[in-house]
Design a protein around this motif. Structure first.
Motif, PDB file in Angstrom:
ATOM      1  N   GLY A  11     -51.071  -7.222 -21.340  1.00 43.81           N
ATOM      2  CA  GLY A  11     -53.302  -7.032 -20.915  1.00 43.81           C
ATOM      3  C   GLY A  11     -53.179  -6.341 -19.692  1.00 43.81           C
ATOM      4  N   ASN A  12     -51.834  -6.828 -18.665  1.00 42.85           N
ATOM      5  CA  ASN A  12     -52.203  -5.911 -17.643  1.00 42.85           C
ATOM      6  C   ASN A  12     -51.891  -4.512 -16.954  1.00 42.85           C
ATOM      7  OD1 ASN A  12     -52.274  -8.861 -15.929  1.00 42.85           O
ATOM      8  ND2 ASN A  12     -50.407  -8.873 -16.194  1.00 42.85           N
ATOM      9  N   PHE A  13     -51.804  -4.574 -15.980  1.00 46.63           N
ATOM     10  CA  PHE A  13     -52.074  -2.859 -15.497  1.00 46.63           C
ATOM     11  C   PHE A  13     -50.573  -2.978 -14.412  1.00 46.63           C
ATOM     12  CE2 PHE A  13     -55.720  -2.027 -17.731  1.00 46.63           C
ATOM     13  CZ  PHE A  13     -55.377  -0.727 -18.545  1.00 46.63           C
ATOM     14  N   GLY A  14     -49.896  -2.032 -14.194  1.00 47.31           N
ATOM     15  CA  GLY A  14     -48.901  -2.095 -13.038  1.00 47.31           C
ATOM     16  C   GLY A  14     -49.795  -2.330 -11.647  1.00 47.31           C
ATOM     17  N   HIS A  15     -50.204  -1.926 -10.933  1.00 45.16           N
ATOM     18  CA  HIS A  15     -51.545  -2.028 -10.129  1.00 45.16           C
ATOM     19  C   HIS A  15     -52.123  -3.454  -9.547  1.00 45.16           C
ATOM     20  CE1 HIS A  15     -55.274  -1.107 -11.421  1.00 45.16           C
ATOM     21  NE2 HIS A  15     -55.166   0.066 -12.491  1.00 45.16           N
ATOM     22  N   SER A  16     -52.215  -3.707 -11.345  1.00 45.43           N
ATOM     23  CA  SER A  16     -53.354  -5.128 -10.689  1.00 45.43           C
ATOM     24  C   SER A  16     -52.132  -6.667 -11.177  1.00 45.43           C
ATOM     25  CB  SER A  16     -54.742  -5.376 -11.354  1.00 45.43           C
ATOM     26  OG  SER A  16     -54.226  -5.666 -12.886  1.00 45.43           O
ATOM     27  N   ALA A  17     -50.576  -6.156 -12.169  1.00 49.05           N
ATOM     28  CA  ALA A  17     -49.923  -7.303 -12.136  1.00 49.05           C
ATOM     29  C   ALA A  17     -49.239  -7.423 -10.969  1.00 49.05           C
ATOM     30  CB  ALA A  17     -48.937  -6.940 -12.721  1.00 49.05           C
ATOM     31  N   PRO A  18     -48.387  -9.411 -10.731  1.00 46.28           N
ATOM     32  CA  PRO A  18     -48.073 -10.050  -9.180  1.00 46.28           C
ATOM     33  C   PRO A  18     -46.858  -9.047  -9.732  1.00 46.28           C
ATOM     34  CG  PRO A  18     -48.637 -10.774 -11.655  1.00 46.28           C
ATOM     35  CD  PRO A  18     -49.401  -9.860 -11.978  1.00 46.28           C
ATOM     36  N   TYR A  19     -46.304  -9.167  -8.450  1.00 42.19           N
ATOM     37  CA  TYR A  19     -45.191  -8.331  -8.575  1.00 42.19           C
ATOM     38  C   TYR A  19     -44.370  -8.546  -8.825  1.00 42.19           C
ATOM     39  CZ  TYR A  19     -40.838  -6.294  -5.621  1.00 42.19           C
ATOM     40  OH  TYR A  19     -39.821  -5.747  -5.443  1.00 42.19           O
ATOM     41  N   GLY A  20     -42.967  -8.242  -9.687  1.00 45.95           N
ATOM     42  CA  GLY A  20     -42.047  -8.042 -10.559  1.00 45.95           C
ATOM     43  C   GLY A  20     -42.810  -8.047 -11.882  1.00 45.95           C
ATOM     44  N   PHE A  21     -43.707  -7.988 -11.859  1.00 45.95           N
ATOM     45  CA  PHE A  21     -44.507  -7.756 -13.481  1.00 45.95           C
ATOM     46  C   PHE A  21     -43.508  -6.676 -13.802  1.00 45.95           C
ATOM     47  CE2 PHE A  21     -47.696  -7.423 -16.942  1.00 45.95           C
ATOM     48  CZ  PHE A  21     -47.260  -8.389 -17.872  1.00 45.95           C
ATOM     49  N   HIS A  22     -43.920  -5.465 -13.464  1.00 42.34           N
ATOM     50  CA  HIS A  22     -43.662  -3.359 -13.886  1.00 42.34           C
ATOM     51  C   HIS A  22     -42.691  -3.885 -13.947  1.00 42.34           C
ATOM     52  CE1 HIS A  22     -43.791   0.123 -13.852  1.00 42.34           C
ATOM     53  NE2 HIS A  22     -44.864   0.382 -14.514  1.00 42.34           N
ATOM     54  N   ASP A  23     -41.977  -4.109 -14.638  1.00 44.24           N
ATOM     55  CA  ASP A  23     -39.759  -3.499 -14.100  1.00 44.24           C
ATOM     56  C   ASP A  23     -38.978  -2.690 -13.668  1.00 44.24           C
ATOM     57  OD1 ASP A  23     -41.522  -1.933 -16.202  1.00 44.24           O
ATOM     58  OD2 ASP A  23     -38.915  -2.346 -17.656  1.00 44.24           O
ATOM     59  N   TRP A  24     -40.166  -1.390 -14.121  1.00 43.40           N
ATOM     60  CA  TRP A  24     -39.650  -0.438 -13.328  1.00 43.40           C
ATOM     61  C   TRP A  24     -40.025  -0.197 -11.300  1.00 43.40           C
ATOM     62  CZ3 TRP A  24     -35.457   1.606 -14.715  1.00 43.40           C
ATOM     63  CH2 TRP A  24     -35.542   2.194 -15.797  1.00 43.40           C
ATOM     64  N   GLN A  25     -41.971  -0.880 -11.417  1.00 44.93           N
ATOM     65  CA  GLN A  25     -41.779  -1.274 -10.325  1.00 44.93           C
ATOM     66  C   GLN A  25     -40.280  -1.716  -9.443  1.00 44.93           C
ATOM     67  OE1 GLN A  25     -45.297  -3.653  -9.556  1.00 44.93           O
ATOM     68  NE2 GLN A  25     -45.362  -2.000  -7.711  1.00 44.93           N
ATOM     69  N   TYR A  26     -40.582  -3.028  -9.786  1.00 43.36           N
ATOM     70  CA  TYR A  26     -39.853  -3.602  -9.185  1.00 43.36           C
ATOM     71  C   TYR A  26     -38.004  -3.659  -9.143  1.00 43.36           C
ATOM     72  CZ  TYR A  26     -36.936  -7.771  -8.745  1.00 43.36           C
ATOM     73  OH  TYR A  26     -35.184  -8.979  -8.905  1.00 43.36           O
TER      74      TYR A  26
END
Length: 77
Positions: free
Chosen positions: A14-29
């Motif tokens: 239910g998160n979005f990449g911009h509001s999730a904690p760092y590391g939650f969005h795999d590609w961003q991490y």
């Protein structure tokens, strides 16, 4: 991958990449840790292109195998 910087797509949980904690969005991490975050759009396009080429080549290859098999069956009967 293309959403790594923007963080607009909904993620599992239910998160979005911009509001999730760092590391939650795999590609961003992954892209941040490897220093490639600024190339997310380019990497996404290249990955899509490579995947498309591989799929098209597999279709051509399977078609050639079918033609070869068809010719082999018709020559033996």
């Amino acid at each position: 991958m293309n959403d790594a910087r923007a963080g607009q797509l909904p993620l599992l949980g239910g998160n979005f990449g911009h509001s999730a904690p760092y590391g939650f969005h795999d590609w961003q991490y992954l892209l941040t840790e490897s220093g490639l975050l600024q190339y997310d759009h380019i990497l996404a396009k290249v990955t899509f292109l490579i995947g498309s080429v591989i799929m098209l080549l597999s279709l051509v290859w399977s078609g050639l195998l079918q033609v070869k098999q068809y010719k082999k069956i018709n020559h033996t009967s």
